[in-house]
Design a protein around this motif. Structure first.
Motif, short mmCIF file in Angstrom:
data_model
loop_
_atom_site.label_atom_id
_atom_site.label_comp_id
_atom_site.label_asym_id
_atom_site.label_seq_id
_atom_site.Cartn_x
_atom_site.Cartn_y
_atom_site.Cartn_z
N GLU A 1 2.01 42.66 -24.29
CA GLU A 1 1.28 41.29 -24.16
C GLU A 1 0.02 41.04 -25.02
N ARG A 2 -0.20 41.43 -23.90
CA ARG A 2 -2.12 41.52 -23.70
C ARG A 2 -2.98 41.96 -25.64
N LEU A 3 -1.99 42.72 -25.72
CA LEU A 3 -3.04 43.54 -27.40
C LEU A 3 -2.05 42.05 -28.42
N ILE A 4 -0.93 41.32 -27.82
CA ILE A 4 -0.15 41.08 -29.36
C ILE A 4 -1.32 39.57 -28.90
N SER A 5 -1.52 38.78 -27.96
CA SER A 5 -2.42 37.86 -27.30
C SER A 5 -3.12 38.29 -28.03
N HIS A 6 -4.21 39.49 -28.24
CA HIS A 6 -5.44 39.53 -28.43
C HIS A 6 -5.79 39.98 -29.93
N TYR A 7 -4.71 39.44 -30.72
CA TYR A 7 -4.98 39.92 -32.54
C TYR A 7 -4.08 38.31 -32.38
N ALA A 8 -3.27 37.77 -31.52
CA ALA A 8 -2.73 36.81 -32.28
C ALA A 8 -2.95 35.08 -30.47
N PRO A 9 -4.15 35.40 -30.65
CA PRO A 9 -4.19 34.04 -29.26
C PRO A 9 -3.32 33.12 -28.74
N SER A 10 -3.36 32.18 -30.16
CA SER A 10 -2.61 31.06 -29.55
C SER A 10 -0.98 31.29 -29.87
N THR A 11 -1.12 32.03 -30.23
CA THR A 11 0.61 32.43 -30.25
C THR A 11 1.30 32.83 -29.08
N PHE A 12 0.33 33.40 -28.02
CA PHE A 12 1.36 33.85 -26.64
C PHE A 12 0.19 33.31 -25.73
N PRO A 13 -0.21 32.40 -25.33
CA PRO A 13 -1.32 32.41 -24.36
C PRO A 13 -0.99 32.53 -22.00
N GLU A 14 0.58 32.52 -22.58
CA GLU A 14 0.73 32.59 -21.34
C GLU A 14 0.69 34.97 -21.20
N ALA A 15 0.41 35.33 -22.13
CA ALA A 15 0.93 36.86 -22.22
C ALA A 15 0.56 37.30 -21.28
N CYS A 16 -1.22 37.23 -21.01
CA CYS A 16 -1.58 38.60 -19.84
C CYS A 16 -1.12 37.95 -18.46
N SER A 17 -1.26 37.22 -17.76
CA SER A 17 -0.42 37.37 -16.92
C SER A 17 -0.50 38.61 -15.95
N SER A 18 -1.24 39.42 -14.63
CA SER A 18 -1.03 40.54 -14.66
C SER A 18 0.09 40.10 -13.11
N LYS A 19 1.05 38.36 -12.94
CA LYS A 19 1.13 38.49 -12.09
C LYS A 19 3.24 38.24 -12.32
N LEU A 20 2.68 38.79 -13.47
CA LEU A 20 4.43 38.34 -13.61
C LEU A 20 5.55 38.87 -13.00
#
Length: 510
Positions: free
Chosen positions: A491-510
């Motif tokens: 999701e960090r990569l998905i967010s990298h290319y479409a940041p507005s789609t996955f605003p919370e994707a890269c939390s390291s505390k899942l």
């Protein structure tokens, strides 16, 4: 347009355990079609490993779904794939909260061959569980001075005070001490450490449990891995392909297959070089500890290296025994061994060569009996466990047989067959799972998670990302922690290319 261009990115995932598989599934589901998994061994699953033994499926690696509830992604996947029995999926089973310690019905045996009633062991068991709970209540954020630096020291100090204050005879006191020693050894297996003296008291409460009574897979844990792999494109995984070095911030690539200069080059031991935009590294922390200097070029930044060294990674092995008839009670779920000759509170042995078997705290009973027959699973952690791996099969069987005979008082009892795991000597794991070692904290996990190159660099971002159970702050050491970590990096990569789609994707505390 940026997201559509991202779908053409070359993504290599190193490791086909559940973290790597989870990352690949999430990327493929979101349209990335140039995804490849490289796996060093000839099988998928990593530390999930099921084998057929005497006609029965037994788990060499991961055993349970810990906390099988809707919050647990492994449980949800297992339900979706119809891999669990009906009881495990009931709302009642999901709502039971045992805080990581299932209430197994025990049998207690002493080293003098006596069976001890639960009534005699329960006071010491309750004292131990009370102290264990207290050890989880220290906050990482608290600035208070801790009574001790480790969980083991805390429990032993408090237990000694409590035992010294009791007005009981020496026999009763010795029995209580033996109970606490056995439970400390069991906790070493739970935490995956040599000694609870090595586990950080301040950070012990970082680990989070989920509700639900732990459950197993009737057809083996690897069934989940097979189902996940079948949902991926054919031939996405390359097996028997160990990685020699991941070259990031690349300026030189010797690959005619690359149409553009990509920032990462994955060099495999068989000579193949795979260009990539991004690499998700899901190897074990044990492998990183041994190989971080050569695995990445340039080397990992110093603060990440320090965190890799700070975090604990220990060994927890299993020893399976099958018997013609049970020597335990019909309702027994766990067997504890009490050593009566340990003069102090301890969870380690004095001489590995002679006394390694004293670290084996006991056995869980494989249930249901209709599926397994009369099979026990023994648990042993630490350096004693690592030494056990080096023994010949004959020496192991003889030692375990003598041990069972001594504690049961039955001089003729003999296991039909014996099987062990050997995770420490596996060249791609070097142990079992992660714990928060004395002197480190959640910041070390955050440091490990941090992608390369570091934030603020002028180089192309997100060249090397880090997954696996060791990178999950709340669920390190678990299968669901590993899966969530794989999803997080995808999701960090998905967010990298479409940041507005996955605003919370890269939390390291899942």
């Amino acid at each position: 347009m940026a997201f559509l261009q991202g779908l053409d990115s070359h993504i290599v995932i190193v490791g086909c355990g559940i973290s790597g598989l989870g990352a690949a599934m999430r990327l493929v589901q979101h349209g990335f079609h140039k995804v490849r998994i490289v796996e060093a061994t000839g099988r998928a699953g990593g530390r999930i490993k099921t084998t057929l033994w005497g006609g029965k499926f037994v788990e060499i690696g991961a055993n349970w779904i810990h906390g099988p509830c809707q919050e647990n992604p492994v449980f949800r996947l297992a339900c979706d794939y119809h891999l669990l029995d009906e009881k495990s999926m009931t709302e009642e089973n999901q709502s039971i909260d045992v805080e990581g310690h299932p209430p197994f019905v025990p049998n207690w045996f002493t080293s003098s061959g006596q069976k001890v009633s639960v009534g005699m062991t329960e006071p010491a068991s309750m004292l131990y569980m009370k102290l264990l709970q207290e050890s989880q209540e220290f906050s990482v954020e608290d600035q208070e001075v801790l009574p001790t630096s480790s969980v083991g020291e805390f429990i032993k100090c408090k237990a000694k005070q409590a035992l010294d204050e009791e007005q009981v005879d020496k026999t009763t006191k010795d029995l209580k001490q033996a109970v606490i020693n056995t439970l400390l050894k069991a906790e070493c297996c739970v935490s995956g450490t040599h000694s609870m003296d090595d586990v950080c008291l301040r950070a012990f409460g970082m680990y989070k449990t989920l509700p639900g009574l732990d459950c197993t897979f009737p057809g083996g844990y690897e069934g989940l891995i097979r189902c996940m792999a079948q949902d991926l494109p054919k031939d996405i995984v390359s097996y028997n392909k160990p990685v020699k070095c991941i070259h990031w911030n690349c300026t030189d690539q010797n690959s005619s297959s690359s149409e553009k200069r990509l920032p990462v080059l994955v060099e495999c031991e068989d000579g193949e070089k795979i260009p990539a935009d991004h690499v998700i590294l899901t190897v074990s922390l044990g492998f990183l500890k041994r190989n971080h200097k050569t695995l990445l070029n340039p080397e990992i930044p110093p603060h990440k290296v320090q965190s890799i060294q700070n975090l604990g990674f220990g060994t927890n092995n299993k020893i399976f025994l099958e018997f013609e008839e049970p020597f335990w009670d019909p309702d027994c779920e766990i067997i504890f061994f009490l050593w009566e000759d340990e003069p102090e509170l301890t969870d380690v042995v004095s001489n590995l060569d002679i006394f390694w078997m004293k670290k084996l705290f006991g056995f869980t009973v494989m249930t249901p009996a209709e599926r397994y027959g009369h099979v026990l699973c023994g648990w042993i952690a630490g350096h004693e466990s690592e030494h056990m791996e080096t023994l010949s099969q004959v020496e192991l069987e003889c030692t375990i047989t003598r041990l069972i005979r001594r504690f049961t008082g039955n001089p003729t009892i003999t296991p039909k067959r014996v099987l062990r795991s050997q995770w420490y000597h596996d060249p791609y794991t070097y142990g079992s799972y992660t714990y928060i070692a004395k002197g480190c904290s959640g910041q070390d996990i955050d440091n490990l998670v941090e992608p390369l190159p570091l934030k603020g660099s002028q180089s192309k971002p997100l060249q090397v990302l880090f997954g696996g159970e060791a990178t999950n702050r709340s669920f390190f050491s678990t299968v669901h922690g590993a899966l969530l970590a794989g999803w997080r990096e995808a999701e960090r990569l998905i967010s990298h290319y479409a940041p507005s789609t996955f605003p919370e994707a890269c939390s390291s505390k899942l």
